[in-house]
Design a protein around this motif. Structure first.
Motif, PDB file in Angstrom:
ATOM      1  N   ALA A  30       0.833  -1.204   0.000  1.00 12.87           N
ATOM      2  CA  ALA A  30       0.000   0.000   0.000  1.00 12.87           C
ATOM      3  C   ALA A  30       0.868   1.256   0.000  1.00 12.87           C
ATOM      4  N   ALA A  31       1.948   1.232   0.757  1.00 14.27           N
ATOM      5  CA  ALA A  31       2.864   2.381   0.776  1.00 14.27           C
ATOM      6  C   ALA A  31       3.524   2.559  -0.590  1.00 14.27           C
ATOM      7  N   ARG A  40      -1.937  11.156 -10.651  1.00 18.18           N
ATOM      8  CA  ARG A  40      -2.950  10.836  -9.640  1.00 18.18           C
ATOM      9  C   ARG A  40      -2.346  10.439  -8.296  1.00 18.18           C
ATOM     10  N   ARG A  41      -1.154  10.861  -8.042  1.00 17.39           N
ATOM     11  CA  ARG A  41      -0.455  10.501  -6.809  1.00 17.39           C
ATOM     12  C   ARG A  41      -1.221  10.948  -5.565  1.00 17.39           C
ATOM     13  N   ARG A  42      -1.733  12.163  -5.590  1.00 17.04           N
ATOM     14  CA  ARG A  42      -2.463  12.688  -4.431  1.00 17.04           C
ATOM     15  C   ARG A  42      -3.715  11.855  -4.154  1.00 17.04           C
ATOM     16  N   ARG A  43      -4.426  11.458  -5.196  1.00 17.66           N
ATOM     17  CA  ARG A  43      -5.616  10.624  -5.016  1.00 17.66           C
ATOM     18  C   ARG A  43      -5.255   9.260  -4.435  1.00 17.66           C
ATOM     19  N   ARG A  44      -4.161   8.679  -4.935  1.00 16.76           N
ATOM     20  CA  ARG A  44      -3.731   7.383  -4.397  1.00 16.76           C
ATOM     21  C   ARG A  44      -3.359   7.504  -2.928  1.00 16.76           C
ATOM     22  N   TRP A  46      -4.551   9.645  -0.738  1.00 17.86           N
ATOM     23  CA  TRP A  46      -5.793   9.782   0.028  1.00 17.86           C
ATOM     24  C   TRP A  46      -6.508   8.441   0.142  1.00 17.86           C
ATOM     25  N   ALA A  47      -6.516   7.682  -0.946  1.00 15.94           N
ATOM     26  CA  ALA A  47      -7.189   6.376  -0.915  1.00 15.94           C
ATOM     27  C   ALA A  47      -6.493   5.424   0.056  1.00 15.94           C
TER      28      ALA A  47
END
Length: 116
Positions: A30-31, A40-44, A46-47
């Motif tokens: 996950a990390a 989309r790094r920021r979205r990942r 946050w997810a």
């Protein structure tokens, strides 16, 4: 309204279960997903954060107290548990404890056939 509540509850419980599983067995993966560069790094991030923080925050919400200490000890407990499972798998040279058990459709047992 009841169907919507039931569906939402099922989705929430699934999210919590997947979050616990991620904390126990897949935190490095996950990390790594959160660290992958791209648009989309920021979205990942946050997810992943929502996934791994949901179980400890849900537990804290039921019990209250110091949220930082509760979330930290919950997360550490889950990670250490998973590390113990991985160590046992390595020691016994098997991945069987890491494989999911899928529950099938329950069938009724008649009086003439044994349970199981």
């Amino acid at each position: 309204a009841t169907a919507v509540r039931s569906s939402a509850s099922g989705l929430w419980q699934t999210w919590l279960g997947f979050g616990r599983w991620t904390l126990q067995f897949a935190l490095p993966a996950a990390a790594a997903v959160a660290a992958v560069p791209g648009r989309r790094r920021r979205r990942r991030r946050w997810a992943v954060a929502a996934l791994v923080l949901a179980p400890p925050l849900a537990g804290w919400w039921r019990r209250r107290g110091n949220p930082v200490r509760y979330v930290a000890t919950f997360a550490v407990d889950q990670v250490v548990y998973g590390a113990g499972v991985y160590a046992g798998c390595r020691r016994h040279r098997t991945l069987a404890p890491l494989l999911p058990t899928l529950a099938g459709r329950a069938r009724s047992v008649t009086a003439s056939e044994p349970a199981g």
